[in-house]
Design a protein around this motif. Structure first.
Motif, PDB file in Angstrom:
ATOM      1  N   PHE A 147      26.745 -72.491 -29.493  1.00  0.00           N
ATOM      2  CA  PHE A 147      25.909 -73.298 -30.329  1.00  0.00           C
ATOM      3  C   PHE A 147      24.636 -73.256 -30.049  1.00  0.00           C
ATOM      4  O   PHE A 147      23.826 -74.243 -30.514  1.00  0.00           O
ATOM      5  CB  PHE A 147      26.511 -74.809 -29.474  1.00  0.00           C
ATOM      6  N   GLU A 150      22.410 -75.082 -33.062  1.00  0.00           N
ATOM      7  CA  GLU A 150      22.388 -76.538 -32.994  1.00  0.00           C
ATOM      8  C   GLU A 150      21.392 -76.929 -31.671  1.00  0.00           C
ATOM      9  O   GLU A 150      21.165 -78.314 -31.676  1.00  0.00           O
ATOM     10  CB  GLU A 150      23.845 -76.914 -32.775  1.00  0.00           C
ATOM     11  N   LEU A 173      31.850 -79.971 -24.728  1.00  0.00           N
ATOM     12  CA  LEU A 173      31.397 -80.126 -25.775  1.00  0.00           C
ATOM     13  C   LEU A 173      30.642 -81.617 -25.732  1.00  0.00           C
ATOM     14  O   LEU A 173      29.915 -82.048 -26.893  1.00  0.00           O
ATOM     15  CB  LEU A 173      32.156 -80.202 -27.351  1.00  0.00           C
ATOM     16  N   ARG A 175      27.595 -82.677 -24.424  1.00  0.00           N
ATOM     17  CA  ARG A 175      26.395 -82.385 -24.944  1.00  0.00           C
ATOM     18  C   ARG A 175      26.012 -82.028 -26.470  1.00  0.00           C
ATOM     19  O   ARG A 175      24.734 -82.149 -26.716  1.00  0.00           O
ATOM     20  CB  ARG A 175      25.538 -81.769 -24.114  1.00  0.00           C
ATOM     21  N   TYR A 176      26.890 -81.626 -26.886  1.00  0.00           N
ATOM     22  CA  TYR A 176      26.858 -80.930 -28.535  1.00  0.00           C
ATOM     23  C   TYR A 176      27.160 -82.104 -29.572  1.00  0.00           C
ATOM     24  O   TYR A 176      27.141 -81.927 -30.407  1.00  0.00           O
ATOM     25  CB  TYR A 176      27.530 -79.623 -28.668  1.00  0.00           C
ATOM     26  N   GLU A 177      28.001 -83.180 -29.097  1.00  0.00           N
ATOM     27  CA  GLU A 177      28.442 -84.180 -29.946  1.00  0.00           C
ATOM     28  C   GLU A 177      27.636 -85.508 -29.836  1.00  0.00           C
ATOM     29  O   GLU A 177      27.328 -85.696 -28.967  1.00  0.00           O
ATOM     30  CB  GLU A 177      30.022 -84.032 -29.914  1.00  0.00           C
ATOM     31  N   ASP A 178      27.914 -86.386 -31.021  1.00  0.00           N
ATOM     32  CA  ASP A 178      27.204 -87.644 -30.819  1.00  0.00           C
ATOM     33  C   ASP A 178      28.136 -88.678 -30.475  1.00  0.00           C
ATOM     34  O   ASP A 178      27.817 -89.819 -30.910  1.00  0.00           O
ATOM     35  CB  ASP A 178      26.454 -87.746 -32.389  1.00  0.00           C
ATOM     36  N   GLU A 179      29.398 -88.112 -30.180  1.00  0.00           N
ATOM     37  CA  GLU A 179      30.373 -89.270 -29.960  1.00  0.00           C
ATOM     38  C   GLU A 179      30.063 -89.920 -28.593  1.00  0.00           C
ATOM     39  O   GLU A 179      29.688 -89.493 -27.779  1.00  0.00           O
ATOM     40  CB  GLU A 179      31.521 -88.575 -29.910  1.00  0.00           C
ATOM     41  N   GLY A 223      26.240 -91.986 -26.987  1.00  0.00           N
ATOM     42  CA  GLY A 223      26.521 -90.893 -27.981  1.00  0.00           C
ATOM     43  C   GLY A 223      25.274 -90.333 -28.228  1.00  0.00           C
ATOM     44  O   GLY A 223      25.073 -89.757 -29.437  1.00  0.00           O
ATOM     45  N   SER A 225      22.532 -86.917 -26.339  1.00  0.00           N
ATOM     46  CA  SER A 225      22.327 -85.826 -25.595  1.00  0.00           C
ATOM     47  C   SER A 225      20.890 -85.661 -25.125  1.00  0.00           C
ATOM     48  O   SER A 225      19.957 -85.808 -26.083  1.00  0.00           O
ATOM     49  CB  SER A 225      22.953 -84.436 -26.244  1.00  0.00           C
TER      50      SER A 225
END
Length: 293
Positions: A147, A150, A173, A175-179, A223, A225
């Protein structure tokens, strides 16, 4: 997925050397600086070195079983750190020490720790969470390499650096997603090459590693990181309790949760288990969390 790397043995040798403090006067020690690309000294380094400094003033068989630290100022990664130890008490079973970490003539960390002669007593513990074993999980650095585009440039060097310990997250994932996710996170970790069988070293390195990824658990429900440039995080304090011998040559599970975030602070707890489910350490930390507008 890898890049040109130093051998694991070299990474471990650097970490062991980082914890091998120089005694410059009675109860006064100097810790070397790391070559990792931090903009400020990693909190786990200061806590680990401060604990090792205290250990240098306590005779075996007493071992450190708890510490409580407050971060006061950001550390300068380009300078060594001086550690001043106060021998508060040596009782029949317990010893108490206080340590002040100093740079530029000012304290950057205060630490109090306790030592005990090993003894037997009543035992109980919580069960280890049911999580996948480390063998089937991806290394955190390999995920970061995948990643890399990103990751903001301001954080990329830190995320892609080689580390003397390997980390395998259960939520790879997160720390890489906004969920938005529940405030629970776990990862396996261990040294990348064999460490000497020295319990003081292993407990000092546990203090070092216990500051990794802990505070970021408290922003999962939002959501966010800490990789984002608009998120500011900083450890305010750190507490560690050691319940038994530590072996960083084998996988340890770090299970974390965050019961509460409020008033620009996040509170996070951690439990550290051996592969066979023995609880060997507990951690608590509060940190600053700000979203820059």
């Amino acid at each position: 997925m890898t890049e040109a790397n130093d051998p694991p043995e070299t990474l471990i040798a650097r970490l062991v050397a980082l914890m091998d403090l120089e005694e410059i006067e009675v109860d006064l020690f100097r810790g070397g600086r790391t070559d990792e690309p931090w903009t400020r000294v990693f909190g786990g380094q200061v806590v680990g070195q401060a604990l090792i400094a205290a250990c240098r003033t306590v005779e075996r068989p007493r071992l450190p079983h708890s510490l409580h630290a407050y971060f006061m100022r950001p550390g300068d990664p380009n300078l060594p750190i001086v550690y001043e130890v106060s021998r508060d008490r040596d009782g029949r079973s317990f010893s108490s020490r206080r340590v002040v970490a100093i740079q530029h003539g000012r304290p950057i960390l205060n630490l109090a720790c306790s030592f005990q002669i090993p003894e037997q007593g009543l035992e109980h513990q919580f069960d280890m969470p049911d999580v996948p074993p480390p063998e089937g999980l991806e290394d955190d650095r390999d995920i970061a390499l995948r990643f890399r585009e990103e990751i903001p440039l301001s954080r990329r060097a830190v995320m892609l650096r080689q580390r003397p310990m390997t980390f395998r997250p259960i939520l790879p994932l997160a720390r890489y997603e906004d969920e938005a996710l529940p405030p629970f996170h776990s990862y396996w970790f261990k040294a990348v090459a064999p460490l000497p069988a020295d319990q003081i070293l292993h407990r000092g390195l546990l203090a070092y590693a216990s500051d990794m990824m802990l505070l970021s658990t408290s922003i999962l429900p939002h959501g966010l990181s800490w990789l984002r440039d608009d998120v500011q995080e900083a450890s305010l304090d750190h507490a560690l309790w050691v319940h038994g011998d530590i072996d960083l040559n084998d996988w340890l599970l770090y299970a974390m949760d965050s019961p509460r975030s409020s008033e620009a602070r996040g509170f996070t707890r951690g439990q550290i288990f051996t592969r066979d489910g023995r609880l060997v350490a507990s951690v608590a930390q509060e940190g600053l969390i700000r979203v820059r507008r």
